[in-house]
Design an enzyme around this catalytic site. Structure first.
Site, PDB file in Angstrom:
ATOM      1  N   CYS A  50       0.863  -1.336  -0.497  1.00  0.00           N
ATOM      2  CA  CYS A  50       0.262  -0.136  -0.597  1.00  0.00           C
ATOM      3  C   CYS A  50       0.962   1.131  -0.150  1.00  0.00           C
ATOM      4  O   CYS A  50       0.435   1.793  -0.400  1.00  0.00           O
ATOM      5  CB  CYS A  50      -0.621   0.211   1.079  1.00  0.00           C
ATOM      6  SG  CYS A  50      -1.726  -1.514   1.212  1.00  0.00           S
ATOM      7  N   ASP A  82      -2.108  -2.449   8.381  1.00  0.00           N
ATOM      8  CA  ASP A  82      -3.225  -3.534   8.969  1.00  0.00           C
ATOM      9  C   ASP A  82      -2.645  -4.505   8.257  1.00  0.00           C
ATOM     10  O   ASP A  82      -3.375  -5.919   9.558  1.00  0.00           O
ATOM     11  CB  ASP A  82      -4.800  -2.742   8.572  1.00  0.00           C
ATOM     12  CG  ASP A  82      -4.879  -1.377   9.194  1.00  0.00           C
ATOM     13  OD1 ASP A  82      -4.209  -1.462  10.013  1.00  0.00           O
ATOM     14  OD2 ASP A  82      -6.348  -1.236   8.981  1.00  0.00           O
ATOM     15  N   CYS A 123      -2.444   3.574   2.602  1.00  0.00           N
ATOM     16  CA  CYS A 123      -2.910   2.911   3.703  1.00  0.00           C
ATOM     17  C   CYS A 123      -4.706   3.319   4.079  1.00  0.00           C
ATOM     18  O   CYS A 123      -4.300   4.498   4.455  1.00  0.00           O
ATOM     19  CB  CYS A 123      -2.320   1.865   4.780  1.00  0.00           C
ATOM     20  SG  CYS A 123      -2.860   0.175   5.086  1.00  0.00           S
ATOM     21  N   ASP A 124      -5.553   2.292   5.113  1.00  0.00           N
ATOM     22  CA  ASP A 124      -6.868   3.049   5.455  1.00  0.00           C
ATOM     23  C   ASP A 124      -6.841   4.637   6.533  1.00  0.00           C
ATOM     24  O   ASP A 124      -7.365   5.178   6.610  1.00  0.00           O
ATOM     25  CB  ASP A 124      -7.467   2.129   6.106  1.00  0.00           C
ATOM     26  CG  ASP A 124      -7.220   1.201   7.185  1.00  0.00           C
ATOM     27  OD1 ASP A 124      -6.229   0.820   6.716  1.00  0.00           O
ATOM     28  OD2 ASP A 124      -8.297   0.125   7.567  1.00  0.00           O
ATOM     29  N   LYS A 125      -5.473   3.481   7.345  1.00  0.00           N
ATOM     30  CA  LYS A 125      -5.599   4.818   8.058  1.00  0.00           C
ATOM     31  C   LYS A 125      -4.684   6.319   8.043  1.00  0.00           C
ATOM     32  O   LYS A 125      -5.152   7.423   8.997  1.00  0.00           O
ATOM     33  CB  LYS A 125      -4.947   4.527   9.851  1.00  0.00           C
ATOM     34  CG  LYS A 125      -5.057   3.145  10.064  1.00  0.00           C
ATOM     35  CD  LYS A 125      -6.394   3.166  10.595  1.00  0.00           C
ATOM     36  CE  LYS A 125      -7.145   2.072  10.710  1.00  0.00           C
ATOM     37  NZ  LYS A 125      -7.224   0.506   9.633  1.00  0.00           N
ATOM     38  N   CYS A 195      -5.250  -2.363  -1.126  1.00  0.00           N
ATOM     39  CA  CYS A 195      -6.061  -3.460  -0.912  1.00  0.00           C
ATOM     40  C   CYS A 195      -6.977  -3.342  -1.894  1.00  0.00           C
ATOM     41  O   CYS A 195      -7.660  -2.465  -1.618  1.00  0.00           O
ATOM     42  CB  CYS A 195      -6.750  -3.985   0.565  1.00  0.00           C
ATOM     43  SG  CYS A 195      -5.002  -4.453   1.319  1.00  0.00           S
ATOM     44  N   GLU A 447      -8.760  -4.502  14.665  1.00  0.00           N
ATOM     45  CA  GLU A 447      -8.960  -5.564  13.848  1.00  0.00           C
ATOM     46  C   GLU A 447      -9.226  -6.714  13.809  1.00  0.00           C
ATOM     47  O   GLU A 447      -8.914  -7.126  13.639  1.00  0.00           O
ATOM     48  CB  GLU A 447      -8.569  -5.092  12.302  1.00  0.00           C
ATOM     49  CG  GLU A 447      -8.799  -3.697  11.666  1.00  0.00           C
ATOM     50  CD  GLU A 447      -8.372  -3.144  10.902  1.00  0.00           C
ATOM     51  OE1 GLU A 447      -9.183  -1.728  10.027  1.00  0.00           O
ATOM     52  OE2 GLU A 447      -8.398  -4.058  10.125  1.00  0.00           O
ATOM     53  N   SER A 473     -11.800  -5.244  10.014  1.00  0.00           N
ATOM     54  CA  SER A 473     -11.249  -4.705   8.510  1.00  0.00           C
ATOM     55  C   SER A 473     -12.236  -4.355   7.582  1.00  0.00           C
ATOM     56  O   SER A 473     -13.469  -5.274   8.099  1.00  0.00           O
ATOM     57  CB  SER A 473     -10.648  -5.797   8.334  1.00  0.00           C
ATOM     58  OG  SER A 473     -10.362  -5.418   6.683  1.00  0.00           O
TER      59      SER A 473
END
Length: 559
Positions: A50, A82, A123-125, A195, A447, A473
């Protein structure tokens, strides 16, 4: 008006010679010294797909800044993967990293007197963290998403990161050979990018583009596409516009733009993590936006995106059909979006979409018609009830059914639950309870993709439910409820459950309840003792002391 609103202080102030001397030492020419300084915040690092390419993107953005008479200056912040940390102690640091990223961006931009910020996140954060930092500085800002990963392939099967998690469940259940298990792992992630399904990274990139803080198409351009490279080269053009107009995050992020973001991610079938992230973004921006706003939007927004984990498609498929703007054009035409919201192009959302053809929905395609949705209302269900008096979040797409009732099987850690699933001790019909892993109790609210993937891989997805004061997640699917508030660490009802208590998850009535009356819960509370986290130091100790509840966005700078 000078565009060097802040950077003049360190580059042109005759009473600050040391600052100028240090800038000259870095190789800045007089031309660059006299241009606006734009911080390019990279969340790049080498140990996950990512983020492994983000420093290259940041370098490209810096190089192209000169084409628009801007001086791009790269700095770095962190990221915690993650996927890499799932099921390990490292996962406790994942959500915490959002706050560290926000603090880093705020500190560096203000600390170095930069005039604007372009954040490059993968990435998501990374994305909500970088955005929260830019909101705090309230200087012209744009977020560039690192892009989605391509799908993997093994023996003709399309793969993604969740394939690897679910393969472990299949292996435990004896449903996959060692050779194929290894083959899935080696081929799930073919290269750079976040992802690929509608997991949290693509959920948040879509939300941030919909709220106007990314350029059109940023959310759906693949990481390895020529279009993503073009976005990196062109972003400074729009930064110059923002500086000239003095357009800041406070001008772009409003209640209406947040409603656009939530509408888009609900229609696409996005991650439960979006609830806490958008609430945190709203709190940072000083906007009154709560889980009740999610509940209201969820009640009137059909789910029409057929994305993994519960559906069939990946973000790369949406890209091939016109990208997020084509989808938003369809939603705008049908009255679901506020077209008058400003964006980082300097234009409104409607103006950005003027020349774009709306996506053509189809029952066999990524986006279903609004008249024939996958689910008539949204999938992000905000629950309450005697197990979650302050709220909980469920991702119910409709494929799981609308309710689940079963006896509780209580675990005080994720590892206990994973061991029980691995050792075939989980029975059909049970509701697994994983507690003491909330924001404070984890700490860090890890998660639970590993246990939910093991459940799916073991073929128990339709026979077992799971509730937790942790989170999930974006790759999680099944009958699962997270963000149960108050968490066990604070003495919430989830901490008082015992094996065998009957639990009901009602996705239609939006209730999470147990068959234990208030008097019995009060008796149990008298003998309840908090499970203290051992060995906390530094980052996690501070987080435990400062973090708010999941329903308040898990922020650490309470307003």
């Amino acid at each position: 008006m000078s565009l060097k609103k802040y950077s003049w202080e360190i580059s042109q102030n005759e009473e600050h010679p040391a600052g100028k001397a240090m800038l000259y030492a870095t190789g800045l020419t007089d031309k660059k010294m006299n241009q606006p300084f734009v911080g390019v915040a990279s969340c790049g690092y080498e140990s996950n797909p990512c983020n492994m390419h983000l420093n290259d993107f940041a370098g490209l953005i810096k190089a192209s800044s000169q084409e628009h008479d801007l001086t791009g200056l790269v700095f770095n912040t962190i990221g915690i993967s993650d996927g890499t940390t799932m099921g390990t102690m490292g996962m406790r640091y994942s959500l915490v990293s959002r706050e560290i990223i926000a603090d880093s961006v705020e500190s560096f931009i203000i600390g170095h007197s930069f005039d604007g910020c372009i954040s490059v996140a993968g990435c998501d954060k990374n994305m909500p963290g970088a955005l929260m930092g830019m909101i705090r500085t309230n200087r012209p800002s744009i977020l560039v998403y690192g892009g989605t990963i391509a799908s993997g392939n093994y023996k003709g099967e399309k793969l993604n990161i969740v394939s690897a998690f679910e393969a472990f469940g299949k292996r435990v259940n004896g449903n996959i050979s060692d050779e194929d298990y290894d083959g899935v792992i080696r081929n799930s992630c073919p290269g750079k990018g976040a992802c690929g399904g509608m997991y949290t990274a693509n959920t948040m990139s879509s939300a941030i583009e919909a709220m106007g803080m990314s350029l059109p198409y940023s959310a759906s351009y693949p990481a390895n596409s020529p279009e993503k490279l073009r976005e990196c080269r062109e972003v400074n053009k729009y930064m110059k516009i923002l500086l000239e107009k003095d357009l800041k995050p406070s001008d772009i992020i409003t209640k209406k733009s947040l409603e656009n973001a939530v509408t888009v991610i609900i229609a696409l079938g996005g991650s439960t993590n979006a609830v806490m992230h958008i609430i945190a973004i709203a709190k940072t921006a000083g906007i009154d936006f709560t889980i009740q706003d999610f509940k209201a939007i969820n009640a009137k927004t059909p789910m029409i995106g057929d994305f993994k984990p519960s559906g069939r498609f990946m973000m790369e498929d949406l890209h091939e059909q016109g990208g997020l703007p084509a989808f938003m054009k369809y939603m705008l035409q049908n009255g679901f979006l506020h077209g008058d919201c400003l964006t980082v192009t300097g234009k409104t959302l409607a103006e950005n979409l003027e020349g774009i053809d709306a996506i053509v929905p189809s029952l066999v395609n990524v986006i279903h018609p609004l008249e024939q949705p996958i689910k008539d209302i949204g999938h992000l269900c905000i629950l309450d009830g005697n197990l979650a008096p302050e709220g909980a979040v469920a991702k119910i797409t409709g494929k799981e059914g609308s309710s689940f009732t079963g006896p509780a099987r209580v675990f005080d850690s994720e590892q206990e639950a994973n061991d029980a699933i691995r050792d075939h001790k989980v029975k059909k019909g049970e509701v697994l309870v994983i507690r003491n892993i909330g924001p404070k109790g984890g700490p860090g609210m890890p998660e639970m993709l590993k246990p939910t993937s093991m459940i799916i891989g073991a073929g128990l997805g339709s026979d077992v439910a799971l509730i937790t004061d942790g989170r999930f997640s974006g790759g999680t699917h099944g009958f699962v409820v997270g963000h149960v508030t108050p968490e066990a660490y604070l003495g919430g009802p989830i901490g008082l459950l015992r094996d065998g208590d009957l639990i009901t998850i009602d996705a239609e009535g939006l209730k999470l309840t147990c068959n234990v009356d208030d008097e019995e819960l009060a008796r149990r509370k008298e003998t309840w003792r908090r499970k203290e986290s051992e060995g906390l130091q530094g980052t996690l100790k501070k987080y435990n002391l400062l973090v708010s509840t999941a329903s308040e966005g898990c922020v650490t700078d309470k307003q």
